[in-house]
Design an enzyme around this catalytic site. Structure first.
Site, PDB file in Angstrom:
ATOM      1  N   GLU A  62       5.796   1.005   1.482  1.00 55.70           N
ATOM      2  CA  GLU A  62       5.975  -0.251   0.759  1.00 55.70           C
ATOM      3  C   GLU A  62       7.064  -0.191  -0.308  1.00 55.70           C
ATOM      4  OE1 GLU A  62       3.029   0.945   1.666  1.00 55.70           O
ATOM      5  OE2 GLU A  62       2.248  -0.643   2.954  1.00 55.70           O
ATOM      6  N   HIS A  95      -8.660  -5.178   0.377  1.00 54.69           N
ATOM      7  CA  HIS A  95      -7.996  -6.272   1.084  1.00 54.69           C
ATOM      8  C   HIS A  95      -8.331  -7.633   0.474  1.00 54.69           C
ATOM      9  CE1 HIS A  95      -7.370  -3.164   4.078  1.00 54.69           C
ATOM     10  NE2 HIS A  95      -6.703  -3.974   4.843  1.00 54.69           N
TER      11      HIS A  95
END
Ligand SMILES: Cc1ncc(C[n+]2csc(CCOP(=O)(O)OP(=O)(O)O)c2C)c(N)n1
Ligand SMILES: Cc1ncc(C[n+]2csc(CCOP(=O)(O)OP(=O)(O)O)c2C)c(N)n1
Ligand SMILES: [Mg+2]
Ligand SMILES: [Mg+2]
Lengths: 326, 360, 360, 326
Positions: free
Chosen positions: A60, A129
């Site tokens: 990322e 999440h």
């Protein structure tokens, strides 16, 4: 385009932006053949080819950092981070580089990139999440932070974000991805990136928030209407730069404000809205500003999730408390 | 049991001039005529003179914290001189040698280190990145730029310079790995000056060489004598040629030594002895190339005096220009934040410029 | 010019059983008697049965998203069985094989994947970490645990399991590099199942092997056949023995294949063909060890039936216990946030538990 | 201990904590022989040896992540990040792991670590060395965020942070490191981690803030006193968990509040204080809440730095605006 869900509208906006401007690229984990784990990039690889849509390795920081390099070279990268829980590794690049490239080079280089990521709870997702981390980004000067809450707004805001000349963090509430369909005209019309969106005008109380709680605010407004109270409902949409005027104007009329968001209370961006009310808006206020937010706790795993999420009942209770004043 | 050797690697170290400037064999073509090396030598001197001036300005309160490249000038000069003008440099905070060669002016460098953003708005190499102060976080930028060049099918390359300490940072690995996977036209050059502030190279990693970090990314990695500008130039030139030819990414570790403090804010005597530093003055890059040029009859005492005087003169004039530079307006803080200043920030700008505010 | 080879490396691949379970030579001592391998075989079956049950529960709405380890069971079983009880496991989200061997119960695993934090409060291996969903970010934890063991002079080791995709992440490199530099008692085991969701191993890195990523950290790296539980066990046991003996860090790449979808939320047919998957059913770890055991007369059809029935039975009972588990109180969100709940959070807790709030 | 600067007080607190509890470790870049680039860890290596004080490679994510591992094993790591500009790479570890290890294991494992880092502008430092990034941390449940503003408070708060059983982000304003000396009793007495600290009681107007602006607030209070206005001055000290009571009690008396911080306005943690005033504190307010903060811009390099920093004059102007009301 026929009725679309939010994720379909996102997909349409991506396709439209790629179609109209060949500098637009899409990159991220599984955005290619797989079409993104939520299918937001579905079909883009087939349509635009591997030189414009590419799967990245699981990295990322590099996804964000490479986007800075691409943007400095004149591309308009739209990077997908698979879930917000994995976007924090990109903050360093956003804060130290993307957001200040224009400033530090006095405009010689700039950084027209978008970092998209799903956010928020409500779909019984695995650990990490379900967070709403917008407050990690809203105090970073040079960055825009946008959170759509409907298919149409998703389409228009994403187009605007991609066309913008500066970096935008674009947070897509997972639980709204497929929650509703509405007609979305895929005509390339964008929405402004510096305006709140008034969804309902009432005059008795202002409900203001963004993202996953917007449908809850609308539902609460319905319930209030049934009780004879008319609510203004405002979707902040673009958190930064903040359109405080629209909110202040509403509260100037209602005197009451309930701020809603899914992120934890303390240090959440709702505080910024409350602060504008406590400042320039003070003399409009007839009742204490209410905030209905996630608790100051870790979002629980799915079994307790519904006890975390701020919903209609809590919004109603806050609105009613507010209405009891003055 | 069955065992099979599935991969083999080695790391090679190259040098052309020995520690006293004597050639260890035939030199590469570009260096065949010693006279052709004179521009490189002048650049080494120019960098050293600039550094000395900048340190002096800092010591007298006229510049901010500054990172000298003393002893490492050949890394930047060798590398930058191997680049084409349309290649892109993505430098660290100690890369004035490369920046000066590429056309960033001493005035611009002084402005930057003197606390003025206009110093990164170079008139010269407009596509080059400004220096990265955060260690290693610019390697992904370099990979992104290299991807841009590749996507446009341009035969251009990117050079990114980092320190030995930077090879411990995740950003470096992530970017090198992706560049390798995508065969990006990128050369990552490690200025291994043996120290990351107070931490020795050996404490940074158990890897015997930093060049071998390339193996993790599946790209070529090699070591060069970073005090031999000929070797640095030649090796970087080869790596850039490969990059331009579509053959992908390389890593080069240049062995050198940081003869100065880490920055003007550092006192290296707290953590390393003078003896170690003294030792490394033998073999430093300026003397090394001078010895070679003098030996070849391509450089004289007179040339030296003139070159030093020229460099001193240039830096003197640069200092004057720097000190005479009118300050930026206060509004500059806002003027470059976005392409267009959001309406919501106008009142802040006005207040910053002196108007009284309303409540925020 | 002088060039010298300053470092050389190779990567070795080991396997004991061939793809059909035939020994490729003498087996390691622990496997000399085939009967001693029966517990490993049972563990493979137990894991596979657990996975099937969990997937079935998810399909019927009684479990959240779940990551099956189908085809990779030997990685976790081989590794965990090579650990001592007081070693520490730092697992990824696909490591139920190792967790089950270490004493995490099927009920606890179901609880976790069913959305209940109590599933990570294992009664068994209390020092083991809960699984890490964020890819690779647990490698630094493993290094930290290893440092703790080393600081206390304990002859214990840490095993950290990651995927092939995880080797692209900066955290992995940073942690492996530090572990190497400090000679920490750490074994990093890469479950190279060839896929990171839809991205092929080859697209992750140009490195020919993932084992060679060890070279960047200056630590030993090797490849093993990850479908051969004997090889995995033996290689991990050796690496752990080195770690316990103070000889530092190792990286092991286990070659295997993800026979299932990435998770129950994934549909792998979008990005890979059935033919490729079918191919990899030949050589999968359960059949492979079974063939060997049967060949050695250490396992019969009867044994198989009983073992399968036992495993099915265990998972049936675990499911019942899981489904019968009383929910956590709402206050649980607050109860474990801090050692002591700050006063300022008491009213939030009360509100969450049903009391009306004041304005926040 | 004789008069000490903030950095000396930090050093003394570290030494005291290491002395009293052998589980306390110090790690970070250059914290060993060099004693830290600001000398906060000076002498610790010599005194406590290389098994308790260690230089790390340049790897901030791993510094934070290894601290999680050490803490889970029962150590109390105190990690130094050399400058806040490099702490963003550690957010992922703090948010996804440190802050939730206790919650996600239901208390089986915990994470008693401290992440210290210098922050803020005012010392003419290089690029990326002047930011105030506290808002990146204040919306992370499970984390405490502490900012000392004097030698004594630095000593007491750091001791408390180290002794605390949960993760603490401890931000040390660079410009206060050597700004003043004051007597600091090195007697192991800590300060509470859930209380604001009232530095001055006045009753006419409340000045509340943290970190580098606290001396400016005190100077402004002096100036106001000369004009006949008595200010309450409150150092928030611990931003999270926030002691809103102390602030609300002060504003209940004064009716006026000026919130000061160095970080940019929008999304800054000052908004949280304003939000508490707009909520429970609303009916105390006689004047709009003022915020005096850094601009919503990148902190400029040193030449323009003083135009960025919120100082006495801006605080005074805000206080006077506030006093004009009601
Ligand atoms: C990400 C990051 N962490 C820490 C620092 C503080 N810092 C500045 S230079 C330096 C050491 C860098 O060493 P090296 O990479 O060898 O480069 P050198 O200074 O030797 O040129 C450190 C730790 C920084 N600038 N960036
Ligand atoms: C830091 C991070 N980025 C992205 C994700 C989303 N994600 C979950 S699993 C996965 C692929 C991991 O591949 P690999 O490491 O090979 O493990 P495998 O799933 O094959 O076991 C991704 C990208 C994540 N969990 N963490
Ligand atoms: Mg160095
Ligand atoms: Mg994989």
């Amino acid at each position: 385009m026929r009725d679309a869900t939010l994720v379909e509208a996102i997909n349409a906006a991506l396709a439209r932006a790629m179609q109209e401007d060949e500098r637009v690229l899409v990159l991220g984990e599984d955005v290619g053949k797989d079409g993104g784990v939520f299918r937001a990039t579905d079909g883009l690889l087939a349509r635009f080819g591997p030189a414009r849509v590419f799967d990245t390795p699981v990295a990322e920081a590099a996804i964000a950092g490479m986007s800075v390099g691409l943007a400095a070279q004149g591309f308009c990268p739209v990077a997908e981070i698979q879930f917000m829980g994995f976007a924090y590794a990109a903050i360093d690049q956003l804060l130290n580089h993307a957001a200040r490239l224009r400033t530090r080079t006095r405009g010689r280089l700039s950084c027209p990139m978008v970092l998209r990521t799903p956010c928020g709870a409500g779909v019984h997702a695995p650990e990490h999440h379900s967070e709403s981390g917008e407050a990690c980004f809203t105090n970073i000067p040079g960055l825009r932070v946008v959170v759509p809450s409907s298919p149409r707004r998703g389409y228009g805001l994403l187009l605007a974000a991609i066309r913008d000349s500066d970096p935008v963090v674009f947070l897509e509430p997972t639980r709204l991805y497929r929650a509703v369909r509405e007609p979305v005209a895929d005509d390339g019309t964008s929405l402004p990136l510096d305006r709140c969106i008034t969804l309902r005008e009432g005059g008795d109380v202002t409900l203001v928030g963004w993202g996953g709680v917007v449908p809850e605010m609308l539902a609460a407004a319905e319930r209030l209407a049934a009780e004879g109270t008319q609510a203004d409902v405002i979707d902040v949409a673009t958190l930064v730069p903040l359109d405080a005027e629209t909110i202040l104007a509403s509260v100037a009329g209602t005197g009451r404000c309930v701020i809603c968001h899914e992120a934890p209370l303390t240090g959440g961006f709702g505080a910024e809205i409350a602060a504008r009310l406590a400042g320039p808006g003070l003399f409009s206020l007839l009742a204490p500003v209410e905030r209905v937010t996630g608790w100051d706790t870790i979002v629980p795993l799915s079994r307790l999730e519904r006890h975390y999420l701020p919903g209609v009942e809590r919004i109603l209770a806050a609105a009613r408390r507010s209405l009891r004043h003055g | 049991m069955s065992t099979s050797r599935v991969a083999e690697f080695d790391v090679v170290l190259t040098r052309y001039l020995d520690i006293d400037g004597a050639p260890l064999g035939p030199l590469p073509a570009f260096a065949a005529d010693a006279a052709d090396l004179v521009p490189l030598y002048r650049a080494l001197i120019r960098t050293r003179t600039f550094d000395a001036k900048a340190v002096a300005l800092q010591r007298t309160g006229r510049l901010g914290t500054f990172a000298s490249s003393l002893g490492q000038e050949a890394v930047g000069v060798g590398a930058a001189s191997a680049m084409a003008a349309d290649d892109v440099l993505v430098p660290s905070f100690r890369d004035q040698a490369a920046q000066l060669w590429r056309g960033v002016t001493p005035v611009e460098l002084l402005l930057y280190w003197g606390g003025d953003e206009r110093g990164s708005d170079f008139a010269g190499p407009r596509g080059d990145f400004p220096i990265s102060v955060p260690v290693a976080s610019h390697v992904p930028h370099a990979a992104g730029v290299a991807l841009a060049l590749k996507l446009r099918n341009e035969a251009r390359a990117v050079l990114c310079i980092i320190g030995d300490g930077a090879t411990s940072k995740g950003d470096f690995y992530e970017a090198l790995n992706i560049a390798g996977a995508w065969q990006l036209p990128l050369v990552v050059l490690v200025n291994n000056n043996q120290w990351a502030i107070s931490v020795r190279r050996e404490a940074q990693s158990a890897a015997q060489t930093l060049a071998q970090k390339a193996i993790a990314a599946g790209v070529p990695g090699e070591q060069v004598d970073g005090n031999d500008v000929i070797t640095v130039h030649d090796t970087v030139a080869n790596a850039i040629a490969r990059a331009r030819a579509g053959e992908g990414t390389s890593l080069i570790e240049a062995l050198t030594y940081r003869l100065s403090d880490h920055t003007t804010a550092d006192d290296a005597r707290r953590y390393r002895g003078d003896a170690e530093v003294s030792l490394h003055w033998h073999g430093e890059p300026v003397a090394r190339l001078r010895q070679y040029l003098v030996g070849q009859g391509a450089w004289s005492r007179d040339d030296e005096e003139h070159a030093l005087a020229d460099a001193a003169d240039e830096m003197e004039r640069a200092t004057e220009a720097y000190l005479a530079m009118a300050p930026q307006p206060v509004s500059a803080m806002f003027d470059h934040l976005f392409a267009t200043l959001p309406v919501s920030l106008r009142s802040e700008r006005d207040e910053a410029m002196g108007g009284e505010a309303g409540h925020a």
